[in-house]
Design a protein around this motif. Structure first.
Motif, PDB file in Angstrom:
ATOM      1  N   GLY A   4      54.661  53.378  57.884  1.00 31.76           N
ATOM      2  CA  GLY A   4      54.422  54.361  59.291  1.00 31.76           C
ATOM      3  C   GLY A   4      54.219  53.594  60.232  1.00 31.76           C
ATOM      4  O   GLY A   4      53.741  53.793  61.304  1.00 31.76           O
ATOM      5  N   ALA A   5      54.832  51.873  60.277  1.00 33.18           N
ATOM      6  CA  ALA A   5      54.895  51.726  61.829  1.00 33.18           C
ATOM      7  C   ALA A   5      55.410  51.457  62.973  1.00 33.18           C
ATOM      8  O   ALA A   5      56.614  52.784  62.320  1.00 33.18           O
ATOM      9  N   VAL A   6      55.026  52.107  64.454  1.00 34.43           N
ATOM     10  CA  VAL A   6      55.748  52.171  64.948  1.00 34.43           C
ATOM     11  C   VAL A   6      56.070  51.350  65.998  1.00 34.43           C
ATOM     12  O   VAL A   6      55.216  50.603  66.378  1.00 34.43           O
ATOM     13  N   GLU A   7      57.445  51.196  65.751  1.00 31.55           N
ATOM     14  CA  GLU A   7      57.982  50.011  66.942  1.00 31.55           C
ATOM     15  C   GLU A   7      58.942  49.807  67.460  1.00 31.55           C
ATOM     16  O   GLU A   7      59.568  50.780  67.415  1.00 31.55           O
ATOM     17  N   ASP A   8      59.017  48.975  68.316  1.00 33.76           N
ATOM     18  CA  ASP A   8      60.111  49.267  69.608  1.00 33.76           C
ATOM     19  C   ASP A   8      61.382  48.777  69.194  1.00 33.76           C
ATOM     20  O   ASP A   8      61.437  47.083  68.793  1.00 33.76           O
ATOM     21  N   TYR A   9      62.270  49.527  68.760  1.00 35.00           N
ATOM     22  CA  TYR A   9      63.649  48.385  68.295  1.00 35.00           C
ATOM     23  C   TYR A   9      64.250  48.136  69.462  1.00 35.00           C
ATOM     24  O   TYR A   9      65.275  47.860  69.273  1.00 35.00           O
ATOM     25  N   ALA A  10      64.282  48.198  70.868  1.00 37.47           N
ATOM     26  CA  ALA A  10      64.671  47.859  72.009  1.00 37.47           C
ATOM     27  C   ALA A  10      65.422  46.756  71.619  1.00 37.47           C
ATOM     28  O   ALA A  10      66.674  46.346  71.547  1.00 37.47           O
ATOM     29  N   ASP A  11      64.916  45.394  71.098  1.00 36.06           N
ATOM     30  CA  ASP A  11      65.496  44.225  71.610  1.00 36.06           C
ATOM     31  C   ASP A  11      66.739  44.013  69.946  1.00 36.06           C
ATOM     32  O   ASP A  11      67.769  43.153  69.397  1.00 36.06           O
ATOM     33  N   LEU A  12      66.016  44.554  68.881  1.00 37.29           N
ATOM     34  CA  LEU A  12      66.695  44.792  67.624  1.00 37.29           C
ATOM     35  C   LEU A  12      67.939  45.109  67.924  1.00 37.29           C
ATOM     36  O   LEU A  12      69.140  44.655  67.920  1.00 37.29           O
ATOM     37  N   ALA A  13      67.853  46.779  68.824  1.00 38.63           N
ATOM     38  CA  ALA A  13      68.856  46.917  68.956  1.00 38.63           C
ATOM     39  C   ALA A  13      69.761  46.477  70.228  1.00 38.63           C
ATOM     40  O   ALA A  13      71.371  46.402  69.817  1.00 38.63           O
ATOM     41  N   ALA A  14      69.558  45.520  71.027  1.00 36.65           N
ATOM     42  CA  ALA A  14      71.025  44.836  71.975  1.00 36.65           C
ATOM     43  C   ALA A  14      71.037  43.564  71.309  1.00 36.65           C
ATOM     44  O   ALA A  14      72.056  43.883  71.306  1.00 36.65           O
ATOM     45  N   ALA A  15      70.125  42.893  69.724  1.00 34.21           N
ATOM     46  CA  ALA A  15      71.019  41.429  69.754  1.00 34.21           C
ATOM     47  C   ALA A  15      71.987  42.665  69.186  1.00 34.21           C
ATOM     48  O   ALA A  15      73.450  41.475  68.876  1.00 34.21           O
ATOM     49  N   ALA A  16      71.597  43.411  68.296  1.00 33.91           N
ATOM     50  CA  ALA A  16      73.172  44.296  67.539  1.00 33.91           C
ATOM     51  C   ALA A  16      74.281  44.691  68.643  1.00 33.91           C
ATOM     52  O   ALA A  16      74.970  44.159  68.285  1.00 33.91           O
ATOM     53  N   HIS A  17      74.192  45.000  69.155  1.00 39.48           N
ATOM     54  CA  HIS A  17      74.845  46.152  70.540  1.00 39.48           C
ATOM     55  C   HIS A  17      75.648  44.411  70.734  1.00 39.48           C
ATOM     56  O   HIS A  17      76.951  44.033  71.461  1.00 39.48           O
TER      57      HIS A  17
END
Ligand SMILES: Cc1ncc(COP(=O)(O)O)c(C=O)c1O
Ligand SMILES: Cc1ncc(COP(=O)(O)O)c(C=O)c1O
Ligand SMILES: O=C([O-])O
Lengths: 974, 974
Positions: free
Chosen positions: B239-252
């Motif tokens: 149910g969590a609504v989180e900001d994944y921008a940092d994860l995405a940046a790390a992945a990229h």
């Protein structure tokens, strides 16, 4: 009763303090959004809605109090579905073998889904615009062929309301045609009781002396002086299958006419009425696939000899030709209003049962003649096994021969009925010592098994069958003399569509020729072609509503009774009246019922001599016709040039006829589409003269939430549920025309001979079933429950806005007739084309036909004023659709101007040649003074969305002089 | 279980000794009557059916024993309806707040009736013939626009099978695109368990190392060497609504790609995945109006960045132009088979979920962006109230922010679940100490009320809301950083159809452009476009089937389990196999599942090294693609010039690869439409080499009742219920591809992580739901129950007769490829057009397009042989329709002859210019060497019944070079 239930029924979330459902219906039902409504107001120069309303609805007719419903309203769509399902579950499904004109039957799913549940079929209007109605006209001509073949009589119409009213029509037509003006009508006692009841009601108005008797040759001979006709039931109500040839001969010898109420399925095995001498045959097509529906809607059929061709009531479809010489169908011998003979009428039928008639002929086409015979033979065989079993167990069967029905002598009928019910079956209680059992298409081996148990038959069904030599499909029990030898449904069209794929394609093919609400606005003034919402419509597919016999014990009908109680109460709340009857099954039927109620009331207070009915000249044709049928003398009242009622003339006529004044019939808003501000004064005058006010509520869509007929001065009123309350038009029916009245008239609301309904001093039945077309009432009920007070008022607001918005736009290009002093109309308005006759040789028909090229169904043509179009957009049309229609009419105005300016010839132009079907465009020869492209794509959006007329303009005179009313011979077929 | 029930279930009357029901289905399903079948036999020179069958079906492949069903069969249509309703009642309807990708939702009635219940929509084929498919292509481009807008990614396809397989496609595509050939895929642990299961299955075949982990920036950084991508769930499964921008940046930063499984409704409020850095977004459109249906069918969606435009799986609709320069839609970047990359494939998707995708976009169009946001905000607000109430009562909510789901810490989850159930609700049991609650569009105030009771919340819902300042539509609980700020669905088409009338007309307008089985035969070889009977279809409208969550407790699903048990048993009886799984939701999905089962079996017996799959060159593209996905290396086997398998080549290849031979895939009858007599020998060879036989049952319509795959030598087999067993094609899905297998493979049939299903050593899930597209299984079930053994055999007989009758008629005019030595085909045949290239510059495409002018959908084009048409009439087509089609092809032959004879130019003739839409005909300019009339009415019956192509021939190269996959800008719209 309803109290008890409603506490456990699903409630709408609208009263919850949080989280109301979002699938509310009002915004789906109403076309324009609130933003768009603001735009409409601005266009008309208003800041506020109230200013607009003040200019439109006179203060004097506004309701004193808002509508207030007793039960909960404001259900969302899914909430309504849950509620309807729950109420349906409160009807108990018991298999009924009651018969009496209502039988279990199987509507094939392919027809159910593709016609009954398909808006492209059920939202169609009556096929007056033949060029865009060829699909249903073909279905109707198939229907006529079926009736003609099965009854053995050469002329028929495209359906009446039900068996009882069809019998009434037969009686009236025969009386009317009788040169000797005889007044007695002999009715065999073995006729269905509800048919007798309807005949009695009709007889009252026409002053016919009905004699219900055991018909015999002797008795007929005795009546040759006074009787104009006889009626038999064939097979008889007790199940007997007898040869009526001698009776018919005797009647004819006495100069009487012979009518037979009959059964289409039985006729697949029995000699046709036309073959043994009947002049008229009537009945119901119910058992050809139409769910019993607690009484209706079904189609009444009517056929007769050539002699009555031009006296026959109802609509008649005929084969004609179009302008290009191609075969094409049309309604023959009549235009929209002309077939209602106003004060000279013996019939007022208008809305009938087109959709039901079509469903029943599709059923016949799907089975074909052999399939139908199989069904019929299976019933006869099963009934024979039942007879043998009962006889072997010592029961006496009263009727000698049978088709599907046995009248069984029993010691105590009540015990048998109770035991059958305990085992899951309803039988007919005839009297204390007789029960009736009628088998049908759905009867099974297992049913017989249980019945054998109920009657203590010791042998098994199979043993009885075997020992009596009966196989699945033996019709041996039908007497030789009445067995059918003639063929029927021999036209190849009845043998082509027996696979589901072929039937599906045929239905879609027919549909593709017909413009309906699924394609475009169909702005027929006085017809209120609004949305027939799917959530409303789904209720009629629920077997818990559709499969009840109308005469099941009350205990099995709790759901229906709740729902009917609800809708009666809600309609009363909307109109301000005290009591309601849902029995009338069309607007016209409501008028007739209402006037009959008035007469019964007046008789009850010693004023039975009152027999004058004042009717404005602008009234719909059904008004004078209904009055005449109720035994009233029609006196017309004039209208003023501005369309208002001529109150001086009313006063004068009322005084003149003061002693005999029975009623005044008023349509409000008037058929001119205006709210007359002085209507209350007018009705006051009527009351002062001791007469009653009949209120025609056909235009109720302009009133709901704002005005109440009871407060304006109506004593009794009908409303067309198929207009204001969302029952679809079905290509010319079904309809429902409930009546509501004030307290003093309530005791006289119509009854039924089997099921207690109506008032304490009820007039006898106006239609066969106790609650009329009960199974479609849930449509209107659902509409009210979802819209609630504010939703209904919002719908009226939008209807008024839409009409006035269009009138405003169009008034810059055309003359709009009969607006009020603020230039406003009510919910509809009349566009005048009379001046163009001279300037361009164009009339309203040309415009109507040209509108087809723009993919529109024309508005109401030449009613109430010749050479005009009456436009009623309803609230359901969106702003973009209103504009599309205005753009079309404005573009047509430019086309007319080109003729006026001499740029196009007067006899060969876009209007005169309209509509332009494909065949026209595709042909190599093109000698018109305009391009193909202009002919068919006069505005750009048509290139994306266009509905094509299937044929060119119909040749009306040709059709009427070459009347041909069955399927065309095969060589013409393509 | 099923035993216990079946004794009380309605029985068919077919076993009664008398009075069987007459509404039996076989004669409705099968087009030709028995008389017409006799005529067909005569035409082909046979006296008796047996002679014909002997010439068609080789003795060697005939079943040794007739099909014998365990339960009763032979139900009539109405009997089946009663049975289905009764079985439906044995499912218990409990409101589910289980979530996990399945939510209550409201399919608007107007869409349900006019699309889901409308044969003109559901019988459509995949829109390869663009000119007669513009309606659904427009719907699909709307769908693509919706997905692109909501996910914030510029490229999408026109639907995949479900969320799990869409996730699998994402993983495979990213792996495939990874230049570094890394093999690790990082999946966040808060992803739905069924998605993980499907990913694991896919990973096995591709040798991907899946790591289910608590994703963090650190963890991602650690994997930059080995991982090619990550996947998150957004919002997360807890149910969590989180900001994944940092994860995405790390992945990229690590050169990985980012995929997100997401929720369209949540995205109306949340920052789009494309906006925070996702490269791919996947999910299900279920909650956009699609009934949960016990698991499906729903549409899977998939969108990605431009980078993957040409790697994306599935079909893609694009805007192009027609020959006349008008805008027109088409399937872009692919033709029917080409997009399946055979042995190089990472995807095998063919049949997808077109109908479901279209239903979901109509839902979005009906609500519009504002309506959708309202629905979403209402859910957030209700969830917030629930959270506050629970928190105030002392519960800890695990997820901090939420959209619709709360993970609640509780002392004993089982108690809470039981108490909720006792109060009428299903909640999700996460583990012993946690329950999940997911609210949805249907959640009400009263639901919260009860939940408060279940959790002993002392304050009222309203008090909690008030004290927390929450109103109906507040989204305050969504963290600022992930709130959506961008607009979506801004194209005017999403704001036009909000009234029911407008939506109804739009749906009918789109429908009017599409040819379907409601219009004409659609004789697509290998696709079996037979009747989808209404009685079969009605089962899916029953809420007792359609409204179940797939993870409800078993006790609530007794009806479904009976029905699934029944159909599994019946399919086994038909095919001769021992066990069945209905989980695969397309034919291709069945192939993949079957091959995965084979591999698991081989591994279990220590033969896991077997990795070679022999596949005939004639095989359907999905075969090699599925093999590749299952980790098999494809080795093609040749065919002989007569179309038969080259057994010598098979032998050679089998020997060569003996040690590593895993499987042989065979289609029977072959894709050439012939029964190869030596198939058993061929399969024997395979078995001798220790390999398994995968049997592609797509052509089962030629086998049912005559041949059994298990007896012929198959070890495992899929059949397309959407071909042989009457599930409609829906314009490109839904489909169902169950697999059946012999005993030794049964333990490996696919499982599901939540609901026990499949064998003891089940491979993990091949699709998200335990029973696949459960809610449409009743269609096939009904078909079998109504047809029974003899009916099914009769259908096959008719299919063979129809095909051979047509082939016989056409063989006088065209060359028919690959008939057997008696000149017979199986249920389909191939017409060769290759010679006309030289003689008239005409190819099969020209003929296909010209057939549109004759109102036909072309047969399968250039499969399995280029420049041919493969014709499969099926048993449901009537003799008259077969003749109409033959007449059309024969007439086209004459048109070709005119070109051959030089009477028509080779570059400007009836075929090259076909099809001829209205716009073509209406234009004034007509410079063709033939008349308008010949162009559009080449045979007379078209004047009466004609379906018009909406546009002229598509310009394919233009579309592919100017790829445009969303709704066209408004200025182009008309
Ligand atoms: C004003 C008016 N009164 C009565 C009727 C008759 O109603 P029905 O057609 O339902 O019999 C109509 C029908 O259009 C009407 O417009
Ligand atoms: C022979 C054959 N195998 C497999 C398939 C794939 O089936 P589906 O489209 O259901 O994935 C098809 C589809 O046309 C086919 O014809
Ligand atoms: O005549 C009418 O149907 O209104």
């Amino acid at each position: 009763l309803s109290q008890r239930f409603s506490c456990t029924l699903p409630k709408p979330s609208v009263k919850d303090p949080l989280f109301h459902a979002l699938d509310t219906f009002e915004s789906r039902h109403v076309g324009p959004t609130s933003k768009e409504q603001e735009y409409q107001l601005q266009t008309m120069g208003y800041d506020k809605l109230e200013e607009f309303l003040n200019d439109v609805i006179p203060e004097s007719v506004r309701a004193t109090k808002p509508v207030k419903f007793k039960g909960p309203v404001g259900y969302s769509e899914k909430e309504l579905e849950a509620l309807a399902n729950e109420i349906g579950r409160r009807n108990r499904l018991v298999k009924s073998f009651i018969g009496m004109g209502y039988y279990n039957t199987k509507l094939p799913s392919v027809i159910e889904r593709n016609v009954l549940e398909n808006p492209a079929w059920y939202t169609q209007y009556t096929p007056y615009q033949a060029e865009i109605s060829q699909g249903r006209l073909e279905a109707m001509i198939n229907y006529q062929t079926m009736i003609i073949d099965l009854t053995g009589l050469p002329i028929t119409n495209a359906s009446l309301l039900d068996e009882g009213t069809a019998a009434g029509e037969a009686m009236a037509m025969l009386m009317n045609a009788d040169k000797k003006k005889r007044k007695v009508f002999l009715v065999d006692s073995r006729i269905f009781p509800q048919t007798v009841a309807v005949l009695r009601t009709r007889a009252t108005g026409f002053n016919i002396d009905i004699r219900v008797v055991d018909l015999s040759v002797d008795l007929i001979n005795q009546h040759s002086k006074d009787a104009f006709g006889i009626m038999v039931q064939y097979p008889a109500a007790d199940g007997a299958v007898e040869d009526y040839a001698d009776l018919a001969a005797a009647a004819h010898a006495g100069g009487m006419k012979v009518s037979a109420a009959t059964d289409l399925l039985a006729l697949t095995l029995l000699k046709a009425p036309g073959e043994w001498g009947a002049d008229v045959a009537v009945g119901s097509t119910q058992r050809f696939g139409l769910p019993m529906g607690f009484g209706g809607p079904h189609a009444g059929f009517f056929s007769c000899t050539e002699e009555f061709k031009r006296k026959m009531p109802g609509r008649l479809v005929g084969l004609s030709k179009d302008r290009l010489g191609n075969p094409a169908y049309r309604l023959a011998l009549q235009t929209r209003e002309q077939h209602i003979r106003r004060e000279k009428a013996t019939s007022n039928v208008c809305t009938a049962q087109a959709l039901l008639a079509n469903l029943s002929v599709f059923y016949a086409m799907y089975h074909g003649p052999e399939g139908l015979k199989k069904i019929a033979n299976r019933i006869v065989a099963a009934t024979t096994v039942l007879r043998k079993g009962l006889e072997q167990a010592g029961y006496r069967i009263v009727n000698k021969a049978h088709f599907d029905t046995l009248t069984v002598s029993v010691p105590y009928a009540a015990d048998v009925i109770a035991s059958a019910l305990a085992n899951g079956y309803n039988l007919r209680k005839i009297d204390e010592r007789h029960v009736g059992i009628s088998l049908d298409e759905c009867s099974t081996y297992r049913d017989l098994d249980v019945l054998f148990e109920v009657f203590n038959v010791q042998r098994s069904v199979f043993e009885v069958a075997k020992s009596s030599g009966i196989s699945d499909f033996s019709n041996a029990s039908i007497p030789q003399s009445v067995r059918r030898t003639s063929e029927f449904l021999t036209h190849p069209i009845f043998s082509k569509y027996h696979s589901e794929t072929e039937m599906m394609r045929y239905l879609h093919h027919l549909q593709s020729k017909d413009l309906s609400l699924a394609h475009a606005m169909t702005p027929l003034g006085s017809c209120t072609m609004k949305l027939n919402g799917v959530t409303e419509m789904k209720t009629i597919s629920n077997p818990n509503f559709s499969s009840l016999h109308p005469y099941v014990p009350t205990k099995q009908t709790e759901g229906y009774r709740m729902l009917i109680h609800d809708i009666e109460r809600d309609l009363a709340a909307i109109t301000g009246f005290d009591a309601t009857s849902v029995q009338p099954i069309s607007g016209a039927s409501g008028e007739y019922a209402g006037l009959s109620v008035i007469r019964a009331y007046q008789k009850s207070i010693g004023e039975g001599h009152r027999n004058i009915c004042l009717i404005p000249v602008s009234a719909h044709g059904t008004n004078p016709a209904s009055a005449a049928m109720a035994g009233l003398k029609v006196v017309p009242v004039k209208c003023l040039p501005n369309g208002y009622l001529d109150i001086e003339d009313l006063k004068a006529k009322a005084s003149k006829h003061a002693d005999h004044l029975a009623a005044f019939m008023v349509t409000y808003p008037s058929t001119f589409g205006v709210y007359e501000p002085h209507v209350k004064e007018a009705l006051e005058i009527v009351h002062q003269h001791g007469a009653q006010v009949y209120f025609d509520g056909a235009n109720m869509n302009a009133m709901v939430g704002y005005c109440k007929p009871a407060e304006i001065g109506g004593d009794i009123c009908h409303f067309n549920l198929h207009k204001t309350f969302c029952i679809p038009h079905g290509g010319g029916g079904p309809g429902v025309g409930p009546i509501a009245c004030k307290k003093h008239l309530a005791p006289f609301l119509p009854g039924n001979p089997i099921v207690k309904t109506g008032g304490e001093q009820a007039i006898s039945a106006v239609s066969s079933a106790p609650f009329g077309s009960a199974s479609i009432l849930p449509i209107s009920w659902a509409y009210i429950k979802m819209m609630g007070e504010s939703g209904l008022r919002g719908a009226t607001t939008a209807a008024l806005l839409n009409a006035n918005y269009m009138a405003t736009r169009l008034s810059k290009h055309y003359s709009i007739l009969y607006t009020n002093e603020k230039n406003r109309c009510a919910h509809e308005f009349i566009v005048d084309f009379r001046s163009f006759k001279k300037t361009a040789d164009v009339d309203a028909t040309d415009v109507a036909k040209r509108l087809q090229d723009y993919s529109f169904h024309a508005p109401t043509l030449s009613f109430p004023i010749a050479n005009t179009l009456m436009v009623e957009p309803t609230e359901s049309e969106s702003l973009q659709e209103l504009d599309r229609f205005c753009d079309a009419l404005i573009s047509i105005r430019e086309e007319i101007r080109e003729i006026e300016d001499g740029k196009q010839p007067r006899d060969n132009n876009l209007l005169k040649n309209a509509p332009h079907p494909l065949k026209d465009i595709v042909s190599e020869k093109w000698d018109r003074p305009y391009s193909r492209e202009r002919a068919v794509y006069p505005v750009a959006n048509l290139k994306e969305r266009k509905f094509w007329p299937a044929v060119a303009r119909l040749d009306d005179p040709y059709g009427d002089t070459h009347l041909f009313c069955t399927c065309p011979p095969v060589e013409n077929a393509n």
